[in-house]
Design a protein around this motif. Structure first.
Motif, mmCIF file in Angstrom:
data_model
loop_
_atom_site.group_PDB
_atom_site.id
_atom_site.type_symbol
_atom_site.label_atom_id
_atom_site.label_comp_id
_atom_site.label_asym_id
_atom_site.label_seq_id
_atom_site.Cartn_x
_atom_site.Cartn_y
_atom_site.Cartn_z
ATOM 1 N N THR A 122 2.405 1.701 -3.344
ATOM 2 C CA THR A 122 1.380 2.183 -4.287
ATOM 3 C C THR A 122 1.141 3.681 -4.099
ATOM 4 O OG1 THR A 122 0.343 0.012 -4.224
ATOM 5 C CG2 THR A 122 -0.975 1.824 -5.055
ATOM 6 N N LYS A 123 1.070 4.083 -2.831
ATOM 7 C CA LYS A 123 0.876 5.517 -2.562
ATOM 8 C C LYS A 123 2.042 6.334 -3.103
ATOM 9 C CE LYS A 123 -2.030 5.171 1.548
ATOM 10 N NZ LYS A 123 -2.107 5.361 2.999
ATOM 11 N N GLN A 124 3.262 5.794 -2.886
ATOM 12 C CA GLN A 124 4.435 6.518 -3.387
ATOM 13 C C GLN A 124 4.399 6.636 -4.911
ATOM 14 O OE1 GLN A 124 7.769 4.370 -1.858
ATOM 15 N NE2 GLN A 124 7.777 5.470 0.108
ATOM 16 N N CYS A 169 0.841 -1.202 0.000
ATOM 17 C CA CYS A 169 0.000 0.000 0.000
ATOM 18 C C CYS A 169 0.878 1.256 0.000
ATOM 19 C CB CYS A 169 -0.903 -0.030 1.237
ATOM 20 S SG CYS A 169 -1.965 1.396 1.378
ATOM 21 N N CYS A 170 1.954 1.193 0.814
ATOM 22 C CA CYS A 170 2.855 2.353 0.886
ATOM 23 C C CYS A 170 3.521 2.602 -0.466
ATOM 24 C CB CYS A 170 3.899 2.089 1.963
ATOM 25 S SG CYS A 170 4.975 3.497 2.272
#
Lengths: 84, 244
Positions: free
Chosen positions: B162-164, B159-160
């Motif tokens: 993907t956010k980045q 998730c991290c």
């Protein structure tokens, strides 16, 4: 005809009284005391004789014991004290 | 007449049923007596006398019978000084009863002890089995917890990342938009400058033409080249429109 006091004293000091007292404790502690007494009655003539006397008093064992003792000049409380 | 006959038949049947019931009861009692079992009614009685229960009376009776029958050492009853054969026999019977009772008690105690021991062993085995199952279940739960934690950590990392990536994409897109806008702005500005320059030049040309026109208005003008061919000399041409 009265029972001499010496006989009561002998009965009190007799080992058989201790065994009867022990047997009474086992019956009282049993889950089904009636069944245990029936079994004792089938195996022991003395118990059978006692139960026959009780049956004559409509199953009232205390009444049978009390009246029989009084008929023979014995204080039933003295015998009851032996069982305590 | 018919009704009376029916009533008599029913009465005969009722008498027969009663007689059968009495015969069954007598047969049952005889059978029990033959088996050596005397029907015993439930033992109870006047509990209030000694504060105990009806069983105490039975054991009181046993002691009483022992005294009356000479069971306690053959001390006999009444005024007899010596035990009779029956009294001695009763004493032996009482002693046998006591021995049998003691045997029964010992058997009951032994059976009870064995039952208690078996129950304890069974309980211990069940407890051990349950403890084993509990340990195994605890291990499975711990393994599941570790797996779940790893999965959660992986999901969080994914998730991290993907956010980045989304943020980077937004940044790149914004940068591209800014560059495109700057390019457009520059090009448009260039076009605007060119158009303005063209307009300025056109106006300058117009101004120059008007200035020239103004400068040459109402003046004589000599031709730059002239070939004589008759006519007036000098060949002067008016810049104004001759009046018609």
């Amino acid at each position: 005809m009265a029972i001499p006091g010496i006989l009561m004293q002998l009965a009190k000091n007799n080992p058989a009284t201790g065994r009867i007292k022990q047997m009474m404790g086992m019956v009282k502690a049993a889950q089904n005391p009636q069944a245990m007494i029936n079994q004792l009655m089938m195996n022991n003539p003395q118990m059978k004789q006692a139960m026959e006397i009780v049956n004559k008093y409509n199953g009232d064992a205390n009444k049978a014991f009390c009246e029989l003792a009084q008929q023979n000049g014995i204080n039933p409380q003295e015998i009851m004290d032996m069982l305590k | 007449m018919i009704v009376e006959i029916i009533d008599k038949k029913e009465k005969v049947f009722d008498d027969h049923s009663d007689r059968m019931a009495v015969e069954d009861k007598t047969r049952k009692e005889n059978q029990e007596m033959e088996n050596g079992i005397t029907p015993v009614m439930p033992v109870g009685g006047s509990d209030g006398m000694w504060g105990g229960n009806g069983f105490m009376g039975i054991f009181g009776l046993l002691i009483l019978l022992g005294i009356l029958n000479g069971g306690f050492g053959g001390f006999g009853g009444g005024n007899q000084q010596f035990a009779t054969r029956d009294q001695v026999q009763n004493g032996f019977d009482t002693q046998n009863m006591i021995n049998q009772t003691s045997g029964i008690l010992a058997a009951v105690n032994s059976g009870t002890a064995q039952a208690v021991a078996a129950t304890n062993q069974s309980f211990h085995d069940s407890l051990a089995a349950m403890q084993g199952l509990y340990n195994e279940t605890a291990r499975d739960i711990a393994a599941l917890a570790v797996g779940q934690a790893n999965l959660l950590a992986t999901q969080n990392n994914c998730c991290c990342e993907t956010k980045q990536m989304i943020m980077q994409s937004n940044y790149d897109s914004a940068m591209r938009d800014a560059a495109t806008n700057a390019n457009f702005t520059a090009q448009i500005q260039g076009v605007k400058d060119m158009m303005a320059q063209d307009k300025i030049e056109a106006l300058q040309a117009q101004v120059s033409q008007l200035q020239l026109q103004a400068a040459t208005s109402n003046v004589l003008r000599f031709p730059n080249a002239w070939t004589y061919a008759g006519g007036y000399f000098p060949p002067i041409q008016s810049t104004t429109t001759p009046a018609a």
